[in-house]
Scaffold this motif. Sequence first.
Motif, mmCIF file in Angstrom:
data_model
loop_
_atom_site.group_PDB
_atom_site.id
_atom_site.type_symbol
_atom_site.label_atom_id
_atom_site.label_comp_id
_atom_site.label_asym_id
_atom_site.label_seq_id
_atom_site.Cartn_x
_atom_site.Cartn_y
_atom_site.Cartn_z
ATOM 1 N N GLN A 1 -86.479 58.237 -28.520
ATOM 2 C CA GLN A 1 -85.330 58.901 -27.921
ATOM 3 C C GLN A 1 -84.054 58.418 -28.586
ATOM 4 O OE1 GLN A 1 -85.819 61.140 -25.580
ATOM 5 N NE2 GLN A 1 -83.761 61.584 -24.833
ATOM 6 N N VAL A 2 -83.246 59.354 -29.066
ATOM 7 C CA VAL A 2 -81.977 59.018 -29.704
ATOM 8 C C VAL A 2 -80.869 59.061 -28.668
ATOM 9 C CG1 VAL A 2 -80.292 59.737 -31.423
ATOM 10 C CG2 VAL A 2 -82.739 59.868 -31.941
ATOM 11 N N GLN A 3 -80.049 58.038 -28.677
ATOM 12 C CA GLN A 3 -78.884 58.000 -27.794
ATOM 13 C C GLN A 3 -77.611 57.942 -28.614
ATOM 14 O OE1 GLN A 3 -79.566 54.674 -25.068
ATOM 15 N NE2 GLN A 3 -80.168 56.145 -23.491
ATOM 16 N N LEU A 4 -76.620 58.680 -28.173
ATOM 17 C CA LEU A 4 -75.308 58.686 -28.806
ATOM 18 C C LEU A 4 -74.275 58.226 -27.785
ATOM 19 C CD1 LEU A 4 -75.429 62.129 -30.676
ATOM 20 C CD2 LEU A 4 -76.061 59.874 -31.547
ATOM 21 N N VAL A 5 -73.408 57.310 -28.194
ATOM 22 C CA VAL A 5 -72.379 56.796 -27.307
ATOM 23 C C VAL A 5 -71.030 56.950 -27.988
ATOM 24 C CG1 VAL A 5 -71.499 54.806 -26.051
ATOM 25 C CG2 VAL A 5 -73.976 55.157 -26.276
ATOM 26 N N GLU A 6 -70.179 57.789 -27.385
ATOM 27 C CA GLU A 6 -68.833 58.019 -27.924
ATOM 28 C C GLU A 6 -67.849 57.033 -27.318
ATOM 29 O OE1 GLU A 6 -70.707 62.205 -27.263
ATOM 30 O OE2 GLU A 6 -70.511 60.326 -26.135
ATOM 31 N N SER A 7 -66.825 56.697 -28.091
ATOM 32 C CA SER A 7 -65.758 55.828 -27.607
ATOM 33 C C SER A 7 -64.495 56.109 -28.406
ATOM 34 C CB SER A 7 -66.150 54.356 -27.739
ATOM 35 O OG SER A 7 -66.370 54.030 -29.098
ATOM 36 N N GLY A 8 -63.382 55.575 -27.908
ATOM 37 C CA GLY A 8 -62.129 55.671 -28.644
ATOM 38 C C GLY A 8 -61.120 56.657 -28.100
ATOM 39 N N GLY A 9 -61.498 57.405 -27.074
ATOM 40 C CA GLY A 9 -60.557 58.355 -26.512
ATOM 41 C C GLY A 9 -59.454 57.652 -25.742
ATOM 42 N N GLY A 10 -58.493 58.446 -25.281
ATOM 43 C CA GLY A 10 -57.401 57.882 -24.519
ATOM 44 C C GLY A 10 -56.259 58.847 -24.386
ATOM 45 N N LEU A 11 -55.143 58.328 -23.897
ATOM 46 C CA LEU A 11 -53.920 59.112 -23.711
ATOM 47 C C LEU A 11 -52.952 58.763 -24.838
ATOM 48 C CD1 LEU A 11 -52.015 60.913 -22.033
ATOM 49 C CD2 LEU A 11 -51.394 58.852 -20.744
ATOM 50 N N VAL A 12 -52.440 59.779 -25.496
ATOM 51 C CA VAL A 12 -51.534 59.561 -26.615
ATOM 52 C C VAL A 12 -50.466 60.641 -26.603
ATOM 53 C CG1 VAL A 12 -52.950 60.918 -28.224
ATOM 54 C CG2 VAL A 12 -51.432 59.129 -29.112
ATOM 55 N N GLN A 13 -49.301 60.320 -27.099
ATOM 56 C CA GLN A 13 -48.231 61.315 -27.185
ATOM 57 C C GLN A 13 -48.468 62.238 -28.382
ATOM 58 O OE1 GLN A 13 -44.515 59.135 -27.280
ATOM 59 N NE2 GLN A 13 -44.296 59.337 -25.059
ATOM 60 N N ALA A 14 -47.920 63.420 -28.286
ATOM 61 C CA ALA A 14 -48.010 64.356 -29.401
ATOM 62 C C ALA A 14 -47.469 63.708 -30.674
ATOM 63 C CB ALA A 14 -47.231 65.632 -29.085
ATOM 64 N N GLY A 15 -48.193 63.926 -31.763
ATOM 65 C CA GLY A 15 -47.836 63.306 -33.026
ATOM 66 C C GLY A 15 -48.551 61.998 -33.284
ATOM 67 N N GLY A 16 -49.198 61.476 -32.268
ATOM 68 C CA GLY A 16 -49.905 60.216 -32.400
ATOM 69 C C GLY A 16 -51.288 60.364 -33.010
ATOM 70 N N SER A 17 -52.010 59.239 -33.047
ATOM 71 C CA SER A 17 -53.338 59.202 -33.674
ATOM 72 C C SER A 17 -54.340 58.494 -32.774
ATOM 73 C CB SER A 17 -53.266 58.456 -35.014
ATOM 74 O OG SER A 17 -52.405 59.108 -35.920
ATOM 75 N N LEU A 18 -55.574 58.873 -32.939
ATOM 76 C CA LEU A 18 -56.698 58.196 -32.292
ATOM 77 C C LEU A 18 -57.872 58.206 -33.257
ATOM 78 C CD1 LEU A 18 -56.745 59.631 -28.641
ATOM 79 C CD2 LEU A 18 -56.258 57.257 -29.291
ATOM 80 N N ARG A 19 -58.758 57.241 -33.099
ATOM 81 C CA ARG A 19 -59.992 57.208 -33.893
ATOM 82 C C ARG A 19 -61.171 57.136 -32.943
ATOM 83 N NH1 ARG A 19 -62.789 52.573 -37.591
ATOM 84 N NH2 ARG A 19 -63.648 53.908 -39.237
ATOM 85 N N LEU A 20 -62.000 58.151 -32.998
ATOM 86 C CA LEU A 20 -63.199 58.187 -32.174
ATOM 87 C C LEU A 20 -64.383 57.617 -32.939
ATOM 88 C CD1 LEU A 20 -62.916 61.777 -30.633
ATOM 89 C CD2 LEU A 20 -61.845 59.645 -29.874
ATOM 90 N N SER A 21 -65.290 57.004 -32.195
ATOM 91 C CA SER A 21 -66.526 56.479 -32.781
ATOM 92 C C SER A 21 -67.711 57.015 -32.001
ATOM 93 C CB SER A 21 -66.542 54.949 -32.736
ATOM 94 O OG SER A 21 -65.485 54.398 -33.483
ATOM 95 N N CYS A 22 -68.827 57.138 -32.689
ATOM 96 C CA CYS A 22 -70.072 57.589 -32.066
ATOM 97 C C CYS A 22 -71.201 56.733 -32.628
ATOM 98 C CB CYS A 22 -70.315 59.060 -32.362
ATOM 99 S SG CYS A 22 -71.955 59.668 -31.898
ATOM 100 N N ALA A 23 -71.762 55.885 -31.788
ATOM 101 C CA ALA A 23 -72.836 54.991 -32.205
ATOM 102 C C ALA A 23 -74.176 55.598 -31.820
ATOM 103 C CB ALA A 23 -72.665 53.637 -31.556
ATOM 104 N N ALA A 24 -75.066 55.701 -32.796
ATOM 105 C CA ALA A 24 -76.384 56.279 -32.571
ATOM 106 C C ALA A 24 -77.450 55.189 -32.572
ATOM 107 C CB ALA A 24 -76.702 57.302 -33.645
ATOM 108 N N SER A 25 -78.415 55.344 -31.709
ATOM 109 C CA SER A 25 -79.543 54.407 -31.662
ATOM 110 C C SER A 25 -80.825 55.161 -31.353
ATOM 111 C CB SER A 25 -79.293 53.323 -30.614
ATOM 112 O OG SER A 25 -79.179 53.899 -29.332
ATOM 113 N N GLY A 26 -81.937 54.581 -31.787
ATOM 114 C CA GLY A 26 -83.219 55.228 -31.560
ATOM 115 C C GLY A 26 -84.033 55.283 -32.841
ATOM 116 N N ARG A 27 -85.316 55.038 -32.717
ATOM 117 C CA ARG A 27 -86.164 54.959 -33.900
ATOM 118 C C ARG A 27 -86.345 56.297 -34.596
ATOM 119 N NH1 ARG A 27 -91.530 51.972 -32.140
ATOM 120 N NH2 ARG A 27 -91.274 53.385 -30.370
ATOM 121 N N THR A 28 -86.137 57.390 -33.867
ATOM 122 C CA THR A 28 -86.345 58.717 -34.456
ATOM 123 C C THR A 28 -85.053 59.327 -34.990
ATOM 124 O OG1 THR A 28 -86.081 59.755 -32.288
ATOM 125 C CG2 THR A 28 -88.320 59.192 -32.991
ATOM 126 N N PHE A 29 -84.019 58.508 -35.074
ATOM 127 C CA PHE A 29 -82.732 59.016 -35.566
ATOM 128 C C PHE A 29 -82.816 59.202 -37.069
ATOM 129 C CE2 PHE A 29 -78.430 60.125 -35.447
ATOM 130 C CZ PHE A 29 -77.712 59.405 -36.383
#
Length: 119
Positions: A1-29
């Motif tokens: 079973q593959v699991q994906l976990v997203e992170s990095g979201g949040g509240l930001v003002q227009a014009g700002g930046s964010l970096r999202l991450s997605c970590a995958a795990s599982g032997r069948t990935f």
Amino acid sequence: QVQLVESGGGLVQAGGSLRLSCAASGRTFNPYDMAWFRQAPGKERERVASILWSGSSTYYADSVKGRFTISRDNAKNTLYLQMNTLKPEDTAVYYCAWRRSPIFSYTGWGQGTQVTVSS
């Protein structure tokens, strides 16, 4: 079973930046490619960007071209989305997903990460 976990979201003002991450795990990935999707309230889920797991080919929705950059770290089984010059219309829950082949649908949806851009 593959699991994906997203992170990095949040509240930001227009014009700002964010970096999202997605970590995958599982032997069948074993992805053909991975993608970032987003879904805003009352709207359909849309693919924002995708990247081949082997190779450099990428896809971007017109709405994010020139502002978002998708990348990956194969050794860490991690997908990233660098989001710059954010706009209020980028507000949504962002999800990552993967597929084993281009003939398959994307799968492995995580819980998503909320991105809110204030004006």
